[in-house]
Design an enzyme around this catalytic site. Sequence first.
Site, PDB file in Angstrom:
ATOM      1  N   GLU A   5      -5.903 -25.473  62.974  1.00  0.00           N
ATOM      2  CA  GLU A   5      -5.750 -24.707  64.211  1.00  0.00           C
ATOM      3  C   GLU A   5      -7.068 -24.612  64.978  1.00  0.00           C
ATOM      4  O   GLU A   5      -7.088 -24.676  66.204  1.00  0.00           O
ATOM      5  CB  GLU A   5      -5.200 -23.313  63.911  1.00  0.00           C
ATOM      6  CG  GLU A   5      -3.756 -23.300  63.451  1.00  0.00           C
ATOM      7  CD  GLU A   5      -2.789 -23.857  64.487  1.00  0.00           C
ATOM      8  OE1 GLU A   5      -3.134 -23.877  65.695  1.00  0.00           O
ATOM      9  OE2 GLU A   5      -1.691 -24.279  64.097  1.00  0.00           O
ATOM     10  N   TYR A  21     -17.437 -28.604  71.158  1.00  0.00           N
ATOM     11  CA  TYR A  21     -17.280 -27.157  71.016  1.00  0.00           C
ATOM     12  C   TYR A  21     -17.734 -26.723  69.613  1.00  0.00           C
ATOM     13  O   TYR A  21     -16.967 -26.171  68.822  1.00  0.00           O
ATOM     14  CB  TYR A  21     -15.831 -26.734  71.269  1.00  0.00           C
ATOM     15  CG  TYR A  21     -15.327 -27.114  72.632  1.00  0.00           C
ATOM     16  CD1 TYR A  21     -15.595 -26.322  73.747  1.00  0.00           C
ATOM     17  CD2 TYR A  21     -14.600 -28.291  72.824  1.00  0.00           C
ATOM     18  CE1 TYR A  21     -15.131 -26.672  75.012  1.00  0.00           C
ATOM     19  CE2 TYR A  21     -14.138 -28.653  74.086  1.00  0.00           C
ATOM     20  CZ  TYR A  21     -14.414 -27.832  75.172  1.00  0.00           C
ATOM     21  OH  TYR A  21     -13.959 -28.182  76.415  1.00  0.00           O
ATOM     22  N   TYR A  74      -4.317 -15.860  68.846  1.00  0.00           N
ATOM     23  CA  TYR A  74      -3.544 -17.069  68.573  1.00  0.00           C
ATOM     24  C   TYR A  74      -3.783 -17.576  67.154  1.00  0.00           C
ATOM     25  O   TYR A  74      -2.828 -17.855  66.415  1.00  0.00           O
ATOM     26  CB  TYR A  74      -3.870 -18.194  69.570  1.00  0.00           C
ATOM     27  CG  TYR A  74      -3.280 -19.500  69.100  1.00  0.00           C
ATOM     28  CD1 TYR A  74      -1.925 -19.743  69.240  1.00  0.00           C
ATOM     29  CD2 TYR A  74      -4.060 -20.451  68.442  1.00  0.00           C
ATOM     30  CE1 TYR A  74      -1.343 -20.904  68.752  1.00  0.00           C
ATOM     31  CE2 TYR A  74      -3.496 -21.616  67.950  1.00  0.00           C
ATOM     32  CZ  TYR A  74      -2.145 -21.842  68.115  1.00  0.00           C
ATOM     33  OH  TYR A  74      -1.575 -22.981  67.614  1.00  0.00           O
ATOM     34  N   ASP A 104      -0.207 -20.048  72.580  1.00  0.00           N
ATOM     35  CA  ASP A 104      -1.254 -20.868  73.184  1.00  0.00           C
ATOM     36  C   ASP A 104      -0.734 -21.435  74.500  1.00  0.00           C
ATOM     37  O   ASP A 104       0.333 -21.018  74.996  1.00  0.00           O
ATOM     38  CB  ASP A 104      -1.698 -21.980  72.227  1.00  0.00           C
ATOM     39  CG  ASP A 104      -0.592 -22.999  71.957  1.00  0.00           C
ATOM     40  OD1 ASP A 104       0.555 -22.793  72.428  1.00  0.00           O
ATOM     41  OD2 ASP A 104      -0.875 -24.013  71.291  1.00  0.00           O
TER      42      ASP A 104
END
Length: 374
Positions: free
Chosen positions: A40, A85, A123, A141
């Site tokens: 995830e 990220y 989430y 999401d």
Amino acid sequence: MYSEEQKLYFSQNLLDWYQTHKRDLPWRRSKNPYYIWISEVMLQQTRVDTVIPYFHRFVDQFPTVEALATAPEENVLKAWEGLGYYSRARNLQSAVREVHERYEGIVPQNKEDISALKGVGPYTSGAILSIAYNKPEPAVDGNVMRVLSRYFLIEEDIMKPSTRTIMEKLARELILEGTASDFNQALMELGAMVCTPRSPHCLTCPVMAHCSAREAGMEEALPIKKKAKPPRPELRAVAFIEGTGEHAGKWLIRQRPQEGLLARMWELPHVEWATAAWQSDEVNMSELREALAEQEQIGIQPDEWFMDTEHIFSHIVWKMKVYRATLGDANRPSTGEEWIPFHYRWVGPEDLQNYAFPNVFVRIMKEWQERNEE
């Protein structure tokens, strides 16, 4: 607000469709909450096809909570290299360390504990609790908001927190008893495979018959989403410093600061441009030399333009010109033995596996290798 008939139709038909059409994804082959958590986090802002090989390599290298919790951060960042990220990887390891220390390596099964972990938002907590533990928690999401906006004709800006609250309440109501794991995955799957952002495949949708947006001819107009500001451009000049003498065949890299953007990762030396536009390569190289001498106290001699490239973040985009250079100055040929700052290293192709780089610098170094092999 929404009829019970419409909601029940949605839930039942979606679950039936999922049993037949779900993709065989590696994280679906186990109910291991640690693996589901990893998947995830990786899937945030990254396509499934891109994530699959990273997931395999990551769980092979860090197969347990303990393995990730006790691993050196540089190894984790290296395993994450190319996904971008990087704060996701740091937050994941920090939260896993807390699970290792406070919960004996067992991912919490209640909303309060799991939501308190670093980087775990509504989430992610909902996804782990529902998929791994079959808890009736929503996991909302972008895919889910798109599906719900269309099916229930919700004409609210999905970027607003109030809209997310509406969506989470509705998603929770749609979960039939005992089906949370399959239902949330089915909802995500429908958004990814059928109810796509552009040109949704309505004729193959299992809930088409009661889709309010399709009945109203608004399936492509929804969801309503206020456009985010485009990323701000920054010009950056990069020095590809090639070694000579004992460092021939290597190049100079440096480590970024301990905090902030891309913290502690490695990169090619570069400087942010003070002006809004590039000048000639000759002027650019001269200013790059002066900037590195002032900011890093190293002397370089740029030789020629090498390539242009860019690196896109959520809020900025680095527009980069790369110049080949050697260490030293114009009045004294380099011997390869010049002093370099403590956060710099000489590396060659065989050393790259030991350092984690943002993907843009990997591309530059690969381009250098390819040209030198010709």
